[in-house]
Design an enzyme around this catalytic site. Structure first.
Site: not given
Ligand SMILES: C[S@@+](CC[C@H](N)C(=O)[O-])C[C@H]1O[C@@H](n2cnc3c(N)ncnc32)[C@H](O)[C@@H]1O
Length: 354
Positions: A87-91
């Site tokens: 999941p890219c919200q982790g960046f």
């Protein structure tokens, strides 16, 4: 028995990416996913679609690649592909005191969890999926860090944004992919199998449409429960002309085109072309090219702020199965030592982040 092209799927969701890779010839040995409803979906489809796989229902940060291999009774060399869409919200990017930037605490960052598996197992290949927006997150900084991390682990790689409709998916969904290999051979992406034009020089069939896809569906198929709407909502939907949108977020296509992107909010933002209602889970899954007997489990619908993966969200979050299959075929052909297609980079934005 240990199959030849074993893969591990991380952040498996409902299994769209894993299923396409299976269809391409990989054997999914492990599916790692923390959401209980996604895992129910994976379990109910396991016998037919992931017959060998072990399902690890756990947050990825709570399990090590060593433990996964031990439970599978496999060694590192038995795995040739690791795939997944962290999941890219982790960046999350933090500024350092010296004015530079770094990616926040690796333990919280799902991308680094993916890298953790690569670093330990070192498979011959990997496939990472994400949203196209990753290419300009933090002005390209995020993508640069992602590419550098993989390169630091010894991988040669390319990235590209692919349109699902080019691979027979009845949907204009664009997704970002990185393919990496541990050796120096060619890195290519699959050639389109379908064309936006009815007449085209390559003689490809035209994009699949919503109408063609829905013609295959019957009411007795699984997940065909009709969405229930209030009278007020039905009236609002009736006002949206096919081929147009309402307030730029609720779309209604015509039957003779591929669908616009099926999102995690597809229960709300996707409107049936000819009936004043949303789609059934089955209809939207068909537009994601899931087989019509693939079953989705868990609550059908919930408010968008909930954390769990209800059925519509499982469908909207998936990699279209036929797109995953095309990628898998390219990778497995390469792993088998054959040169893949020529000229696949024509429309590519691939390479290093700029
Ligand atoms: C974009 S979806 C994956 C879709 C999947 N590739 C497919 O094609 O169906 C991302 C998934 O990652 C899972 N996930 C998020 N954080 C996780 C974590 N810490 N550990 C394991 N799974 C996680 C979510 O529950 C979600 O199902």
């Amino acid at each position: 028995m240990i199959a030849e092209y074993n893969s591990i799927e991380l952040f498996a969701g409902a299994g769209g990416l894993a299923l396409g890779l299976e269809m391409a010839g990989f054997t999914t040995m492990a599916l790692v996913e923390k959401d209980e409803y996604c895992c129910q979906t994976l379990r109910v489809n396991k016998k037919k679609y992931f017959p060998i796989a072990k399902i690890f229902e756990t947050p990825i940060e709570d399990i090590t690649p060593e433990e996964v291999l031990k439970k599978l009774k496999l060694s590192k060399e038995d795995i040739v592909l690791i795939a997944g869409g962290p999941p890219c919200q982790g960046f999350s990017i933090a500024k350092t005191s010296k004015g530079g930037r770094h990616l926040d605490d690796p333990r919280n960052n799902m991308f680094f969890q993916f890298a953790k598996f690569l670093e330990y197992i070192k498979p011959r290949s990997f496939l990472m999926e994400n949203v196209p927006g990753i290419t300009n997150m933090e002005k390209g900084f995020v993508l640069r860090r992602v590419l550098e991390t993989f390169e630091g682990l010894g991988y040669k790689l390319r990235w590209k944004i692919l349109n699902s409709a080019d691979y027979g998916v009845p949907q204009l969904r664009r997704r970002f992919f990185i393919i990496g290999y541990s050796d120096n051979g060619p890195i290519t992406f699959p050639q389109p199998t379908h064309s936006p034009y009815k007449t085209n020089l390559l003689g490809l069939p035209p994009y699949r449409t919503i109408g063609e896809t829905f013609a295959e569906l019957t009411p007795d198929m699984p997940n065909q429960e009709m969405p229930r709407h209030t009278e007020a909502k039905i009236k609002r939907l009736a006002k949206i002309k096919p081929g147009s949108a309402w307030q730029s977020w609720r779309f209604r296509d015509t039957l003779d085109v591929p669908s616009r992107t099926i999102t995690g909010h597809c229960r709300d933002d996707w409107v049936h072309p000819t009936e004043d209602r949303g789609g059934t889970v089955r209809e939207l899954a068909a537009l994601q090219s899931f087989p019509h007997d693939f079953i989705f489990k868990g609550p059908i619908m919930a408010m968008n702020f909930v954390k769990f993966q209800f059925q519509y969200r499982q469908v909207g979050n998936a990699v279209p199965v036929l797109l995953a299959k095309a990628l898998g075929e390219t990778i497995i052909t390469r792993l088998r030592g054959r040169i893949v297609e020529v000229g696949s980079e024509i429309r590519s934005g691939s390479g290093k982040a700029t």
